[in-house]
Structure formats: C-alpha cells, structure tokens
Write a protein that holds these residues in place. Structure first.
Motif, PDB file in Angstrom:
ATOM      1  N   GLY A 297     -33.950 -63.941  -8.790  1.00  0.00           N
ATOM      2  CA  GLY A 297     -34.251 -64.630  -9.834  1.00  0.00           C
ATOM      3  C   GLY A 297     -33.051 -64.856 -11.029  1.00  0.00           C
ATOM      4  N   TYR A 298     -33.319 -64.659 -12.059  1.00  0.00           N
ATOM      5  CA  TYR A 298     -32.246 -64.203 -13.121  1.00  0.00           C
ATOM      6  C   TYR A 298     -32.346 -62.901 -13.464  1.00  0.00           C
ATOM      7  CZ  TYR A 298     -32.451 -69.520 -14.430  1.00  0.00           C
ATOM      8  OH  TYR A 298     -32.445 -70.636 -14.464  1.00  0.00           O
ATOM      9  N   GLN A 299     -31.356 -62.168 -12.738  1.00  0.00           N
ATOM     10  CA  GLN A 299     -31.114 -60.882 -13.052  1.00  0.00           C
ATOM     11  C   GLN A 299     -32.300 -59.972 -12.502  1.00  0.00           C
ATOM     12  OE1 GLN A 299     -27.873 -59.822 -14.717  1.00  0.00           O
ATOM     13  NE2 GLN A 299     -27.452 -61.857 -13.635  1.00  0.00           N
ATOM     14  N   TRP A 300     -33.412 -60.328 -11.751  1.00  0.00           N
ATOM     15  CA  TRP A 300     -34.338 -59.742 -11.350  1.00  0.00           C
ATOM     16  C   TRP A 300     -34.548 -59.927  -9.711  1.00  0.00           C
ATOM     17  CZ3 TRP A 300     -38.384 -56.753 -13.679  1.00  0.00           C
ATOM     18  CH2 TRP A 300     -38.199 -56.357 -15.014  1.00  0.00           C
ATOM     19  N   TYR A 301     -34.885 -58.802  -8.897  1.00  0.00           N
ATOM     20  CA  TYR A 301     -34.786 -58.938  -7.384  1.00  0.00           C
ATOM     21  C   TYR A 301     -36.436 -59.310  -7.345  1.00  0.00           C
ATOM     22  CZ  TYR A 301     -30.548 -56.407  -7.299  1.00  0.00           C
ATOM     23  OH  TYR A 301     -29.259 -56.127  -7.364  1.00  0.00           O
ATOM     24  N   LEU A 302     -36.825 -60.270  -6.351  1.00  0.00           N
ATOM     25  CA  LEU A 302     -38.205 -60.527  -5.912  1.00  0.00           C
ATOM     26  C   LEU A 302     -38.652 -60.166  -4.482  1.00  0.00           C
ATOM     27  CD1 LEU A 302     -37.807 -64.167  -7.689  1.00  0.00           C
ATOM     28  CD2 LEU A 302     -38.326 -62.145  -8.683  1.00  0.00           C
ATOM     29  N   VAL A 303     -39.615 -59.319  -4.315  1.00  0.00           N
ATOM     30  CA  VAL A 303     -39.793 -58.795  -2.970  1.00  0.00           C
ATOM     31  C   VAL A 303     -41.269 -59.831  -2.651  1.00  0.00           C
ATOM     32  CG1 VAL A 303     -40.557 -57.181  -1.546  1.00  0.00           C
ATOM     33  CG2 VAL A 303     -38.714 -56.555  -3.410  1.00  0.00           C
TER      34      VAL A 303
ATOM     35  N   VAL B  46     -41.704 -57.765  -8.289  1.00  0.00           N
ATOM     36  CA  VAL B  46     -40.519 -57.940  -8.854  1.00  0.00           C
ATOM     37  C   VAL B  46     -39.971 -56.552  -9.534  1.00  0.00           C
ATOM     38  CG1 VAL B  46     -40.955 -60.252  -9.766  1.00  0.00           C
ATOM     39  CG2 VAL B  46     -41.188 -58.515 -11.355  1.00  0.00           C
ATOM     40  N   LYS B  47     -38.721 -56.480  -9.433  1.00  0.00           N
ATOM     41  CA  LYS B  47     -38.136 -55.221  -9.601  1.00  0.00           C
ATOM     42  C   LYS B  47     -36.681 -55.452 -10.287  1.00  0.00           C
ATOM     43  CE  LYS B  47     -37.483 -52.637  -5.831  1.00  0.00           C
ATOM     44  NZ  LYS B  47     -37.502 -52.058  -4.570  1.00  0.00           N
ATOM     45  N   GLY B  48     -36.402 -54.195 -10.915  1.00  0.00           N
ATOM     46  CA  GLY B  48     -35.042 -54.034 -11.279  1.00  0.00           C
ATOM     47  C   GLY B  48     -34.584 -52.697 -10.663  1.00  0.00           C
ATOM     48  N   ILE B  49     -33.335 -52.789 -10.263  1.00  0.00           N
ATOM     49  CA  ILE B  49     -32.682 -51.561  -9.242  1.00  0.00           C
ATOM     50  C   ILE B  49     -31.395 -51.278  -9.905  1.00  0.00           C
ATOM     51  CG2 ILE B  49     -31.894 -50.810  -7.276  1.00  0.00           C
ATOM     52  CD1 ILE B  49     -33.281 -53.236  -5.959  1.00  0.00           C
ATOM     53  N   GLY B  50     -31.476 -49.787 -10.232  1.00  0.00           N
ATOM     54  CA  GLY B  50     -30.097 -49.204 -10.651  1.00  0.00           C
ATOM     55  C   GLY B  50     -29.507 -48.157  -9.774  1.00  0.00           C
ATOM     56  N   ASN B  51     -28.049 -47.946  -9.558  1.00  0.00           N
ATOM     57  CA  ASN B  51     -27.467 -47.004  -8.942  1.00  0.00           C
ATOM     58  C   ASN B  51     -27.991 -45.463  -9.008  1.00  0.00           C
ATOM     59  OD1 ASN B  51     -25.258 -44.895  -8.712  1.00  0.00           O
ATOM     60  ND2 ASN B  51     -24.304 -46.564  -7.831  1.00  0.00           N
TER      61      ASN B  51
END
Length: 316
Positions: free
Chosen positions: A259-265, A272-277
């Motif tokens: 989406g807008y800087q968010w992942y959609l599963v 929806v999710k945010g992911i970081g290294n």
C-alpha cells in the motif's frame, strides 16, 4: 496449548536465539510480553550485550517507513503536505535541473509512497556497503538529490522496487511542510497523543534523521501504534488516510501486496504489517482485534527467530 505456553516452549528450546522482544495485544489490551537478551546494534553501532525489558528502546529499522506513512497522513489532514497525486520533483524546487527534466516530470508523491518510482535503486547489497543504494544515499553530499537524480529504468507506478530513498523523500516533504524536523513533528503529532514519551530517531550523515530506518521504540509502544491502526486512527491519524494507506496498490508476490509504505498480506488470515531488517515486525490483524510486535537481532541475516516466535503466537 495456550499462546504463552507455545512461545515459552520455543524460547526454552533455543529455537529463537536472536529473539529480543514480543508484545501481543488483543482487544486493545496487552495479553503477552516476553523479552530476551543478546548482542544488539543501533543501526551500525554496536551496543554490546543487552538485556531487554519493557523499557528498553529497540531499533525498528524499516518499520520506520510504515510510521512515516502515518505521519504523512497526519500532515496531509492538516493541509501541510501535498496530495499523493502531486508532482514529486516539484517538492524540491531548489534542484532546478531536475525539476526541468522531462524524464522526471511524471513522478508523483504516490510513486514514492508505493515504492514504484521506476528509478535505478538496489538494496540487495549489505547495508555496510555503498553498493547498497540506501548507504550510498547517506554518503552522498545531498540525500534528496541523490534519489531524484537516479536514472529512469522502468515505467513509474508499475513495479515495486524496495527503496529507502522513497521514504527519505517523504520524510523531507513532511519536514518541509510542517516546518519542523521530522522527529519533532513525530513527537507532537503521533507519539505524545499515544502516550509515547521515550523514543529515539537515529540521524544520518547529513544531520537529519533516517526516515527509512532510524526509529527506536519500546516494543510495547510499537504495539500501541499497531493498535492505533486497528482502531481506525482514533482522530490522531485521519481514518480516510488509513483506508488509502492500506489499500493494495502494487503486487509484490502472490498473496503479498503493498500500500503506502505498508505490506498487505492476503489469504486465509489477512493482515497488514511493517517489516524491518533483523526481524522487526509489526502485524495488525484488523479482523481479529490482534496486534503483534516482535523485535530481534538477526540484522542482515535470516530472521528465523522472529518467524519461530510468530508461528508460536499465531498457531491456533
């Protein structure tokens, strides 16, 4: 077996050696917290061996991108930043040569929000090397010019290409529009209304914070941000923006959208999710009143620890 028992079994078995923290919220309440210990880093700087607890700040790495999207929505609601359809390069009028470049005239803010700029960008190299475009951006004399002058390699708006530079531009637009450093605006517009008073935002080589990766929060506060999304913004973030932010814009892989800087599963258990290294994850299950925040220290590696803990949390 109950969720807490499953998580504890994973931790006792040593199946999550890089685990640092877990917060689970259901129905707006914290129902499970666990913390670990291990070597940690503040971006590239070693913090040594850290024993984590509820009050320990942790790098959120690229979950920062998802938080920047929330800040953009708040600023947009206040009329301080342009609509997503606005021209992107025009937001940086000091680069007259780029503003006048016909190859860049089609770029919009939305292309940055969706990471579909169509510009040359590669973050596959280690984040310790300038072969990685995000690191090269930080070493460049001007981070915004560095991003905007990348060559056009494909049609904008079509293909998702992971790009911390896109978030850097968004952070710059927010700072310019609000007339305040990004971290100051975040403190007053988002964090304080949520009761978050302890946070840090690492700065890059240019003296400005790293919009793409620099936020440090307590896991419990990261979960509170997820709960805000679940609650529809609660008047802090405009509800209309959340709907737009979490609408699928571009396909990454089967069952995995952006989406807008968010992942959609998508699939049987959409979220929806945010992911970081390194294993940082914020998961929001809008249909289940469930929020999960995980932190780990497997930077630039295989995030087996977060996967093991998440599997234990989400197994029915």
């Amino acid at each position: 077996m109950a969720m807490a028992e499953r998580v504890d079994a994973v931790l006792r078995a040593g199946a999550a050696p890089g685990f640092h923290g877990l917060v689970v919220m259901r129905g707006g309440e914290v129902v499970l917290e666990r913390y670990g210990a291990g070597v940690d880093y503040r971006l590239g700087d070693s913090l040594g061996h850290v024993v984590f607890d509820r009050d320990t700040l942790h790098d959120m790495r690229s979950v920062s991108k998802s938080i920047v999207a929330l800040l953009y929505g708040i600023a947009l609601g206040d009329g301080l930043v342009p609509e997503p359809g606005a021209g992107l390069v025009a937001q940086f009028p000091e680069y007259r040569d780029l503003v006048g470049d016909p190859e860049k005239a089609h770029l919009t803010v939305e292309h940055a929000l969706t990471m579909t700029l169509g510009l040359e960008w590669n973050e596959d190299a280690p984040y310790t090397s300038t072969a990685n475009s995000e690191i090269a951006m930080e070493f460049a004399p001007d981070r915004y010019r560095y991003v905007l002058e990348r060559p056009v390699v494909e049609e904008a708006g079509k293909l998702w290409r992971y790009c911390g530079g896109a978030t850097a531009l968004l952070g710059g637009i927010i700072a310019r529009g609000t007339g305040r450093p990004l971290e100051e605006y975040a403190a007053t517009a988002l964090f304080r209304p949520l009761g978050i008073t302890d946070f840090d935002w690492s700065k890059g080589m240019h003296g400005a914070v790293s919009a793409a990766a620099g936020i440090r929060l307590r896991p419990v506060d990261l979960a509170a941000i997820g709960q805000l999304v679940l609650d529809g913004g609660r008047g802090i973030v405009p509800g209309e923006w959340l709907q737009e932010m979490l609408r699928p814009r571009v396909n990454i892989a089967e069952g995995f959208e952006y989406g807008y800087q968010w992942y959609l599963v998508t699939g049987d258990r959409p979220h929806v999710k945010g992911i970081g290294n390194g294993g940082q994850e914020l998961l929001v299950f809008t249909g289940e009143e469930l929020v999960v925040a995980v932190t780990a220290g497997e930077y630039d590696g295989d995030t087996t620890s977060s996967r093991a803990v998440l599997e234990a949390v989400l197994t029915e």
